[in-house]
Design a protein around this motif. Sequence first.
Motif, PDB file in Angstrom:
ATOM      1  N   VAL A 182      11.607  -2.664  12.026  1.00 27.15           N
ATOM      2  CA  VAL A 182      10.354  -3.357  12.333  1.00 27.15           C
ATOM      3  C   VAL A 182       9.432  -2.347  13.001  1.00 27.15           C
ATOM      4  CG1 VAL A 182       9.277  -5.211  13.654  1.00 27.15           C
ATOM      5  CG2 VAL A 182      11.500  -5.582  12.581  1.00 27.15           C
ATOM      6  N   PHE A 183       8.205  -2.229  12.482  1.00 24.84           N
ATOM      7  CA  PHE A 183       7.206  -1.308  13.023  1.00 24.84           C
ATOM      8  C   PHE A 183       5.926  -2.079  13.282  1.00 24.84           C
ATOM      9  CE2 PHE A 183       3.691   1.744  12.235  1.00 24.84           C
ATOM     10  CZ  PHE A 183       3.944   2.624  13.268  1.00 24.84           C
ATOM     11  N   ARG A 184       5.477  -2.078  14.503  1.00 29.26           N
ATOM     12  CA  ARG A 184       4.265  -2.780  14.917  1.00 29.26           C
ATOM     13  C   ARG A 184       4.267  -4.234  14.453  1.00 29.26           C
ATOM     14  NH1 ARG A 184      -0.038   2.256  14.280  1.00 29.26           N
ATOM     15  NH2 ARG A 184       1.025   3.521  15.822  1.00 29.26           N
ATOM     16  N   GLY A 185       5.429  -4.846  14.581  1.00 31.97           N
ATOM     17  CA  GLY A 185       5.577  -6.262  14.292  1.00 31.97           C
ATOM     18  C   GLY A 185       5.827  -6.617  12.839  1.00 31.97           C
ATOM     19  N   LEU A 186       5.878  -5.630  11.947  1.00 36.00           N
ATOM     20  CA  LEU A 186       6.072  -5.897  10.522  1.00 36.00           C
ATOM     21  C   LEU A 186       7.369  -5.262  10.038  1.00 36.00           C
ATOM     22  CD1 LEU A 186       2.435  -5.103   9.335  1.00 36.00           C
ATOM     23  CD2 LEU A 186       3.433  -7.358   9.735  1.00 36.00           C
ATOM     24  N   THR A 187       8.145  -6.016   9.252  1.00 32.01           N
ATOM     25  CA  THR A 187       9.380  -5.459   8.718  1.00 32.01           C
ATOM     26  C   THR A 187       9.054  -4.391   7.682  1.00 32.01           C
ATOM     27  OG1 THR A 187      11.496  -5.917   7.659  1.00 32.01           O
ATOM     28  CG2 THR A 187       9.638  -7.292   6.983  1.00 32.01           C
ATOM     29  N   GLN A 188       9.757  -3.292   7.759  1.00 32.60           N
ATOM     30  CA  GLN A 188       9.577  -2.201   6.803  1.00 32.60           C
ATOM     31  C   GLN A 188      10.679  -2.201   5.748  1.00 32.60           C
ATOM     32  OE1 GLN A 188       6.658  -0.064   7.480  1.00 32.60           O
ATOM     33  NE2 GLN A 188       6.502  -1.976   8.618  1.00 32.60           N
ATOM     34  N   THR A 189      11.710  -3.036   5.951  1.00 30.45           N
ATOM     35  CA  THR A 189      12.866  -3.072   5.050  1.00 30.45           C
ATOM     36  C   THR A 189      13.142  -4.480   4.532  1.00 30.45           C
ATOM     37  OG1 THR A 189      14.310  -3.261   6.981  1.00 30.45           O
ATOM     38  CG2 THR A 189      14.015  -1.047   6.041  1.00 30.45           C
ATOM     39  N   ASP A 190      12.157  -5.364   4.565  1.00 29.97           N
ATOM     40  CA  ASP A 190      12.310  -6.736   4.065  1.00 29.97           C
ATOM     41  C   ASP A 190      13.537  -7.406   4.680  1.00 29.97           C
ATOM     42  OD1 ASP A 190      11.609  -9.018   2.675  1.00 29.97           O
ATOM     43  OD2 ASP A 190      12.591  -8.387   0.818  1.00 29.97           O
ATOM     44  N   ASN A 221      14.992   4.617   5.831  1.00 27.60           N
ATOM     45  CA  ASN A 221      14.735   3.966   4.554  1.00 27.60           C
ATOM     46  C   ASN A 221      13.708   2.852   4.769  1.00 27.60           C
ATOM     47  OD1 ASN A 221      17.059   2.594   5.936  1.00 27.60           O
ATOM     48  ND2 ASN A 221      16.751   1.122   4.273  1.00 27.60           N
ATOM     49  N   ILE A 222      12.911   2.574   3.752  1.00 28.23           N
ATOM     50  CA  ILE A 222      11.907   1.510   3.793  1.00 28.23           C
ATOM     51  C   ILE A 222      11.893   0.815   2.436  1.00 28.23           C
ATOM     52  CG2 ILE A 222      10.422   2.628   5.505  1.00 28.23           C
ATOM     53  CD1 ILE A 222       8.576   3.347   3.053  1.00 28.23           C
ATOM     54  N   SER A 223      11.275  -0.361   2.371  1.00 32.26           N
ATOM     55  CA  SER A 223      11.108  -1.048   1.092  1.00 32.26           C
ATOM     56  C   SER A 223       9.707  -1.626   0.917  1.00 32.26           C
ATOM     57  CB  SER A 223      12.147  -2.166   0.946  1.00 32.26           C
ATOM     58  OG  SER A 223      11.919  -3.191   1.897  1.00 32.26           O
ATOM     59  N   TRP A 224       8.861  -1.560   1.939  1.00 28.48           N
ATOM     60  CA  TRP A 224       7.579  -2.270   1.889  1.00 28.48           C
ATOM     61  C   TRP A 224       6.653  -1.753   0.805  1.00 28.48           C
ATOM     62  CZ3 TRP A 224       2.826   0.012   3.161  1.00 28.48           C
ATOM     63  CH2 TRP A 224       2.876   1.234   3.828  1.00 28.48           C
ATOM     64  N   LEU A 225       6.701  -0.482   0.462  1.00 29.29           N
ATOM     65  CA  LEU A 225       5.828   0.038  -0.599  1.00 29.29           C
ATOM     66  C   LEU A 225       6.259  -0.479  -1.968  1.00 29.29           C
ATOM     67  CD1 LEU A 225       5.505   3.636   0.798  1.00 29.29           C
ATOM     68  CD2 LEU A 225       3.675   1.941   0.627  1.00 29.29           C
ATOM     69  N   HIS A 226       7.556  -0.514  -2.214  1.00 30.34           N
ATOM     70  CA  HIS A 226       8.070  -1.079  -3.464  1.00 30.34           C
ATOM     71  C   HIS A 226       7.811  -2.586  -3.505  1.00 30.34           C
ATOM     72  CE1 HIS A 226      11.129  -2.656  -6.261  1.00 30.34           C
ATOM     73  NE2 HIS A 226      10.795  -1.572  -6.951  1.00 30.34           N
ATOM     74  N   ASP A 227       8.048  -3.264  -2.381  1.00 27.18           N
ATOM     75  CA  ASP A 227       7.833  -4.715  -2.298  1.00 27.18           C
ATOM     76  C   ASP A 227       6.379  -5.081  -2.566  1.00 27.18           C
ATOM     77  OD1 ASP A 227      10.504  -4.861  -1.581  1.00 27.18           O
ATOM     78  OD2 ASP A 227      10.089  -5.160   0.559  1.00 27.18           O
ATOM     79  N   ALA A 228       5.438  -4.205  -2.148  1.00 28.41           N
ATOM     80  CA  ALA A 228       4.002  -4.465  -2.346  1.00 28.41           C
ATOM     81  C   ALA A 228       3.550  -4.146  -3.765  1.00 28.41           C
ATOM     82  CB  ALA A 228       3.183  -3.652  -1.348  1.00 28.41           C
ATOM     83  N   SER A 278      10.956   5.024  -1.062  1.00 29.39           N
ATOM     84  CA  SER A 278      11.924   4.305  -0.241  1.00 29.39           C
ATOM     85  C   SER A 278      12.241   5.047   1.059  1.00 29.39           C
ATOM     86  CB  SER A 278      13.211   4.072  -1.025  1.00 29.39           C
ATOM     87  OG  SER A 278      13.782   5.317  -1.404  1.00 29.39           O
ATOM     88  N   LEU A 279      11.422   6.062   1.396  1.00 30.95           N
ATOM     89  CA  LEU A 279      11.667   6.871   2.587  1.00 30.95           C
ATOM     90  C   LEU A 279      10.404   7.004   3.418  1.00 30.95           C
ATOM     91  CD1 LEU A 279      13.423   8.965   4.223  1.00 30.95           C
ATOM     92  CD2 LEU A 279      12.464  10.709   2.697  1.00 30.95           C
ATOM     93  N   GLU A 280      10.568   6.873   4.715  1.00 35.23           N
ATOM     94  CA  GLU A 280       9.527   7.252   5.676  1.00 35.23           C
ATOM     95  C   GLU A 280      10.063   8.459   6.424  1.00 35.23           C
ATOM     96  OE1 GLU A 280       7.852   5.840   9.971  1.00 35.23           O
ATOM     97  OE2 GLU A 280       8.038   4.277   8.457  1.00 35.23           O
ATOM     98  N   TRP A 281       9.275   9.527   6.437  1.00 37.66           N
ATOM     99  CA  TRP A 281       9.661  10.749   7.134  1.00 37.66           C
ATOM    100  C   TRP A 281       8.530  11.088   8.095  1.00 37.66           C
ATOM    101  CZ3 TRP A 281       9.870  16.216   4.577  1.00 37.66           C
ATOM    102  CH2 TRP A 281      10.417  17.128   5.473  1.00 37.66           C
ATOM    103  N   ASP A 282       8.809  11.059   9.377  1.00 42.15           N
ATOM    104  CA  ASP A 282       7.817  11.312  10.413  1.00 42.15           C
ATOM    105  C   ASP A 282       8.024  12.697  11.007  1.00 42.15           C
ATOM    106  OD1 ASP A 282       7.279   8.662   9.916  1.00 42.15           O
ATOM    107  OD2 ASP A 282       8.115   7.927  11.803  1.00 42.15           O
TER     108      ASP A 282
END
Length: 166
Positions: free
Chosen positions: A11-19, A44-51, A59-63
């Motif tokens: 969860v990032f800033r109140g929003l799920t990033q992995t559904d 790992n993330i899924s929000w870009l695919h989900d959108a 499927s990756l966030e790299w900071d």
Amino acid sequence: TGNFGIYSQYVFRGLTQTDQKPAFQGGFDYANTNGLYVGAWGSNISWLHDAGVCNHGCSLEWDIYGGWKYAINDDWGTDIGVLYYYYPGSYADGVTKPDTTEIYAAAGCKWVSLKYSYSVDHTFGVPDTAGYLDLSANYPINDAWTLNAHVGRQDYQGSTNGVSND
């Protein structure tokens, strides 16, 4: 230092990033005694695919981040830096790439901190800049337990405010 964890979700800033699915996260940090630091972190993330904005990957966030922390005394401290959120993948035509660069400044006293982050180009696929203000408290109850509290607000600046004019 390094870190790795498996979490019930990201969860990032109140929003799920992995559904609401598990997240595998880890990173490395280097801090110098003069207060300068650099690091990298991934999840790992899924929000870009989900959108539906992703053609392949995504499927990756790299900071990647760096900054300077300064302890004014035993109670007060500051932190300034830059953070780049990188989302590798192939995106649909017309989609604003979600890669985002933020600059930030924070001040803290004992167990309370106030931080302001500002995206310098666009914000996670929205073609506007945004500011994010957060207030956090990490109160140590005893040697084993800490009470965490956090509140934040993100405001978009620009003509679209995250809404399509189509």
